[in-house]
Write a protein that holds these residues in place. Structure first.
Motif, PDB file in Angstrom:
ATOM      1  N   LEU A 231       0.833  -1.064   0.030  1.00 20.07           N
ATOM      2  CA  LEU A 231       0.029   0.046   0.126  1.00 20.07           C
ATOM      3  C   LEU A 231       0.935   1.152   0.066  1.00 20.07           C
ATOM      4  CD1 LEU A 231      -2.375  -1.410   2.777  1.00 20.07           C
ATOM      5  CD2 LEU A 231      -3.123  -0.614   0.185  1.00 20.07           C
ATOM      6  N   GLN A 232       0.362   2.512  -0.492  1.00 14.28           N
ATOM      7  CA  GLN A 232       0.839   3.629  -0.408  1.00 14.28           C
ATOM      8  C   GLN A 232       1.331   4.080   1.142  1.00 14.28           C
ATOM      9  OE1 GLN A 232      -0.912   6.601  -2.649  1.00 14.28           O
ATOM     10  NE2 GLN A 232      -1.205   5.121  -4.493  1.00 14.28           N
ATOM     11  N   HIS A 233       2.312   4.749   1.315  1.00 13.73           N
ATOM     12  CA  HIS A 233       2.895   5.103   2.495  1.00 13.73           C
ATOM     13  C   HIS A 233       1.928   6.121   3.254  1.00 13.73           C
ATOM     14  CE1 HIS A 233       6.638   3.569   2.096  1.00 13.73           C
ATOM     15  NE2 HIS A 233       6.842   4.377   1.111  1.00 13.73           N
ATOM     16  N   GLY A 234       0.978   6.792   2.493  1.00 10.83           N
ATOM     17  CA  GLY A 234      -0.265   7.836   3.094  1.00 10.83           C
ATOM     18  C   GLY A 234      -1.349   6.933   3.715  1.00 10.83           C
ATOM     19  N   ASP A 235      -1.314   5.708   2.988  1.00  4.85           N
ATOM     20  CA  ASP A 235      -2.525   4.897   3.264  1.00  4.85           C
ATOM     21  C   ASP A 235      -2.307   3.680   3.916  1.00  4.85           C
ATOM     22  OD1 ASP A 235      -5.109   4.031   3.505  1.00  4.85           O
ATOM     23  OD2 ASP A 235      -5.255   3.436   1.252  1.00  4.85           O
ATOM     24  N   PRO A 236      -1.526   3.489   4.967  1.00  5.87           N
ATOM     25  CA  PRO A 236      -0.744   2.034   5.602  1.00  5.87           C
ATOM     26  C   PRO A 236      -1.824   1.013   5.815  1.00  5.87           C
ATOM     27  CG  PRO A 236      -0.709   3.699   7.260  1.00  5.87           C
ATOM     28  CD  PRO A 236      -1.232   4.469   5.918  1.00  5.87           C
ATOM     29  N   ARG A 237      -3.249   1.458   6.061  1.00  5.53           N
ATOM     30  CA  ARG A 237      -4.255   0.391   6.415  1.00  5.53           C
ATOM     31  C   ARG A 237      -5.202   0.164   5.267  1.00  5.53           C
ATOM     32  NH1 ARG A 237      -2.989  -3.015   9.477  1.00  5.53           N
ATOM     33  NH2 ARG A 237      -5.199  -3.440   9.931  1.00  5.53           N
ATOM     34  N   GLY A 238      -4.881   0.764   4.060  1.00  5.74           N
ATOM     35  CA  GLY A 238      -5.659   0.666   2.792  1.00  5.74           C
ATOM     36  C   GLY A 238      -7.199   1.261   2.943  1.00  5.74           C
TER      37      GLY A 238
ATOM     38  N   LEU B 240      -9.075   4.500   0.436  1.00  9.32           N
ATOM     39  CA  LEU B 240      -9.804   4.361  -0.855  1.00  9.32           C
ATOM     40  C   LEU B 240     -11.283   4.245  -0.481  1.00  9.32           C
ATOM     41  CD1 LEU B 240      -7.878   2.401  -3.263  1.00  9.32           C
ATOM     42  CD2 LEU B 240      -8.379   4.677  -3.560  1.00  9.32           C
ATOM     43  N   PHE B 241     -11.587   3.399   0.637  1.00  7.06           N
ATOM     44  CA  PHE B 241     -12.921   3.393   1.252  1.00  7.06           C
ATOM     45  C   PHE B 241     -13.517   4.513   1.578  1.00  7.06           C
ATOM     46  CE2 PHE B 241     -15.483   2.529   5.179  1.00  7.06           C
ATOM     47  CZ  PHE B 241     -16.617   1.809   4.346  1.00  7.06           C
ATOM     48  N   TYR B 242     -12.907   5.345   2.091  1.00  5.60           N
ATOM     49  CA  TYR B 242     -13.463   6.685   2.685  1.00  5.60           C
ATOM     50  C   TYR B 242     -13.773   7.643   1.719  1.00  5.60           C
ATOM     51  CZ  TYR B 242     -11.680   5.160   7.281  1.00  5.60           C
ATOM     52  OH  TYR B 242     -11.541   4.422   8.570  1.00  5.60           O
TER      53      TYR B 242
ATOM     54  N   ASN C 175     -22.146  -0.234   1.670  1.00  6.79           N
ATOM     55  CA  ASN C 175     -20.966  -0.011   2.278  1.00  6.79           C
ATOM     56  C   ASN C 175     -20.213  -0.992   2.896  1.00  6.79           C
ATOM     57  OD1 ASN C 175     -20.468   2.684   1.283  1.00  6.79           O
ATOM     58  ND2 ASN C 175     -21.875   3.578   2.744  1.00  6.79           N
ATOM     59  N   PRO C 176     -20.765  -1.737   3.863  1.00  2.00           N
ATOM     60  CA  PRO C 176     -20.200  -2.880   4.717  1.00  2.00           C
ATOM     61  C   PRO C 176     -19.967  -3.981   3.612  1.00  2.00           C
ATOM     62  CG  PRO C 176     -22.172  -2.217   5.800  1.00  2.00           C
ATOM     63  CD  PRO C 176     -22.277  -1.509   4.613  1.00  2.00           C
ATOM     64  N   SER C 177     -20.385  -4.155   2.781  1.00  2.00           N
ATOM     65  CA  SER C 177     -20.359  -5.390   1.617  1.00  2.00           C
ATOM     66  C   SER C 177     -19.278  -5.014   0.500  1.00  2.00           C
ATOM     67  CB  SER C 177     -21.536  -5.956   1.045  1.00  2.00           C
ATOM     68  OG  SER C 177     -22.153  -4.986   0.376  1.00  2.00           O
ATOM     69  N   SER C 178     -18.811  -3.573   0.655  1.00  2.00           N
ATOM     70  CA  SER C 178     -17.892  -3.244  -0.343  1.00  2.00           C
ATOM     71  C   SER C 178     -16.660  -3.704  -0.723  1.00  2.00           C
ATOM     72  CB  SER C 178     -17.915  -1.810  -0.500  1.00  2.00           C
ATOM     73  OG  SER C 178     -16.947  -1.379   0.625  1.00  2.00           O
ATOM     74  N   GLY C 179     -16.168  -4.389   0.772  1.00  2.00           N
ATOM     75  CA  GLY C 179     -14.652  -4.863   0.302  1.00  2.00           C
ATOM     76  C   GLY C 179     -13.624  -3.611   0.711  1.00  2.00           C
ATOM     77  N   GLY C 180     -14.379  -2.269   0.920  1.00  5.60           N
ATOM     78  CA  GLY C 180     -13.225  -1.237   1.149  1.00  5.60           C
ATOM     79  C   GLY C 180     -12.391  -1.443   2.452  1.00  5.60           C
TER      80      GLY C 180
ATOM     81  N   TRP D 136     -21.974  -6.310  -6.625  1.00  2.00           N
ATOM     82  CA  TRP D 136     -23.191  -5.682  -7.568  1.00  2.00           C
ATOM     83  C   TRP D 136     -23.964  -4.703  -7.108  1.00  2.00           C
ATOM     84  CZ3 TRP D 136     -24.169  -8.060 -12.088  1.00  2.00           C
ATOM     85  CH2 TRP D 136     -23.531  -9.764 -12.195  1.00  2.00           C
ATOM     86  N   LEU D 137     -23.340  -3.903  -6.090  1.00  2.00           N
ATOM     87  CA  LEU D 137     -24.125  -2.572  -5.633  1.00  2.00           C
ATOM     88  C   LEU D 137     -23.289  -1.532  -5.842  1.00  2.00           C
ATOM     89  CD1 LEU D 137     -25.431  -3.980  -1.989  1.00  2.00           C
ATOM     90  CD2 LEU D 137     -26.666  -3.634  -4.197  1.00  2.00           C
ATOM     91  N   PRO D 138     -23.485  -0.182  -5.745  1.00  3.21           N
ATOM     92  CA  PRO D 138     -22.717   0.774  -6.360  1.00  3.21           C
ATOM     93  C   PRO D 138     -21.681   0.942  -5.275  1.00  3.21           C
ATOM     94  CG  PRO D 138     -24.997   1.411  -6.608  1.00  3.21           C
ATOM     95  CD  PRO D 138     -24.961   0.004  -5.797  1.00  3.21           C
ATOM     96  N   PRO D 139     -21.841   1.080  -3.921  1.00  5.39           N
ATOM     97  CA  PRO D 139     -20.369   0.940  -3.190  1.00  5.39           C
ATOM     98  C   PRO D 139     -19.362   0.144  -3.720  1.00  5.39           C
ATOM     99  CG  PRO D 139     -22.393   1.376  -1.849  1.00  5.39           C
ATOM    100  CD  PRO D 139     -22.983   0.931  -3.353  1.00  5.39           C
ATOM    101  N   GLY D 140     -19.620  -1.016  -3.591  1.00  6.25           N
ATOM    102  CA  GLY D 140     -18.809  -2.108  -4.146  1.00  6.25           C
ATOM    103  C   GLY D 140     -17.929  -1.750  -5.410  1.00  6.25           C
TER     104      GLY D 140
END
Length: 359
Positions: free
Chosen positions: A163-170, A173-175, A275-280, A297-301
């Protein structure tokens, strides 16, 4: 005497409802009914919100983790290591054989696999992919560190797509995807409140404009201002804009079908389920199996998947998440335009000009 007392009663006392049916009729005609209904809906939404996120994210557990295996003569030690990993994880590694390491790595870049297992000296090498899923990579790395000594198999773990240094927990992108989803339908709500008179074409046009401007702002803050992510700016901006437009039109669709209660299905679809099922926040192999399948199959995911590939796996972008977003947009726009006469907004048609009087 009675006539005098009745005449002296407060004005309107004789008009008050005296039966339960009359009182119920008065209550249903008052603003108190929707207020009470809304109170219970908000309480239920609060509990469901907490429950959906806790169910999906509080205790993620692996079930099947797709893992590439480079076929080599060192199969016995790999088998011992795999058996130990499955016992430690209480889950199965979904193994797929590849003839070469290059093929296995390409499968990781295509996001079909989450790790690569290969021979490494007298032991094994486990290549995890933090960009594919930080939670999965951490889980595999921690398990491998224990399983290697326990099975007597030397193991080397490395992260081949960190992952990038500014996003160590990944989570960044979810946010940013979450921001696009929520601001997308909140913007549509505000249009329905403060720009109620927009006709269907104008409402759609302003939803597009809001999405383009909002997507630009989200990407600019995350990249240029905070430096949390190095984004492929135009691609990320367009993904965020498409996400915002889709979210806004989903609310507009439900507003057309359900009027003032449109927030309920919008919130349920986009926030409680999407959102919970998005995998973010938690990668899909660690989600409950149904959520892992539904989320794509949903927009957030779809938004998270497209953004994730754009940032970390450039050149391997898939059409599927864009088709999901486009499909929801098309459905929402189609329902809105097909039943636009039911939408609570819009202007009354201008009256036809009166015919000119004969001279």
């Amino acid at each position: 005497m009675r006539d005098h007392e009745e005449d002296a009663a407060p004005h309107g006392a004789r008009d008050r409802p005296r039966s339960w049916s009359q009182r119920w009729t008065a209550f249903t005609a008052s603003p108190f009914l929707p207020a009470v209904v809304l109170m219970f809906i908000l309480a239920a939404a609060a509990g469901l919100f907490a429950g959906s996120y806790t169910y999906a994210m509080a205790n993620p557990a692996p079930r099947h983790i797709p893992t590439a295996v480079v076929t080599t003569p060192a199969a016995p030690q790999q088998k011992a290591f795999v058996a130990g990993m499955e016992r430690a994880l209480n889950a199965s590694l979904q193994l797929t054989d590849y003839a070469t390491y290059a093929d296995a790595r390409n499968a990781v870049d295509e996001q079909r696999e989450f790790a690569v297992l290969r021979a490494h000296g007298r032991g094994v090498g486990l290549d995890v992919s933090g960009a594919s899923g930080a939670s999965v990579a951490q889980l595999l790395s921690e398990a491998a560190a224990k399983v290697g000594p326990a099975t007597g198999v030397p193991v080397t773990v490395r992260d081949v797509t960190p992952l990038q240094h500014g996003d160590p927990r990944g989570l960044a992108l979810f946010y940013i995807s979450l921001a696009a989803v929520i601001i997308g339908f909140v913007g549509a709500i505000q249009l329905s409140v403060h720009a109620r008179a927009l006709d269907p074409a104008e409402r759609t046009a302003f939803t597009v404009a809001n999405a383009l401007l909002g997507g630009f702002a989200i990407a600019a803050v995350a990249d240029w201002w905070l430096g949390a992510l190095r984004l492929p700016f135009v691609e990320s901006w367009m993904i965020l804009a498409l996400t915002m437009f889709t979210s806004g039109m989903v609310f507009t669709m439900f507003n057309t079908l359900m009027g003032r209660w449109a927030m309920i299905p919008t919130w349920g679809l986009m926030v409680l389920l999407g959102n919970p099922s998005s995998g973010g926040a938690v990668s899909w192999p660690l989600l409950p199996s149904a959520l892992g399948q539904i989320g794509r199959w949903l927009p957030p995911g779809a938004s998270v998947n497209a953004q994730h590939t754009a940032v970390y796996f450039g050149g391997h972008q898939h059409a599927f998440p864009f088709l999901v977003l486009a499909g929801w947009s098309a459905l929402s726009c189609g329902v809105f335009w097909g039943w636009r006469h039911r939408h609570p907004g819009g202007r009354e048609p201008s009256p036809a000009p009166a015919p000119a009087a004969d001279a």
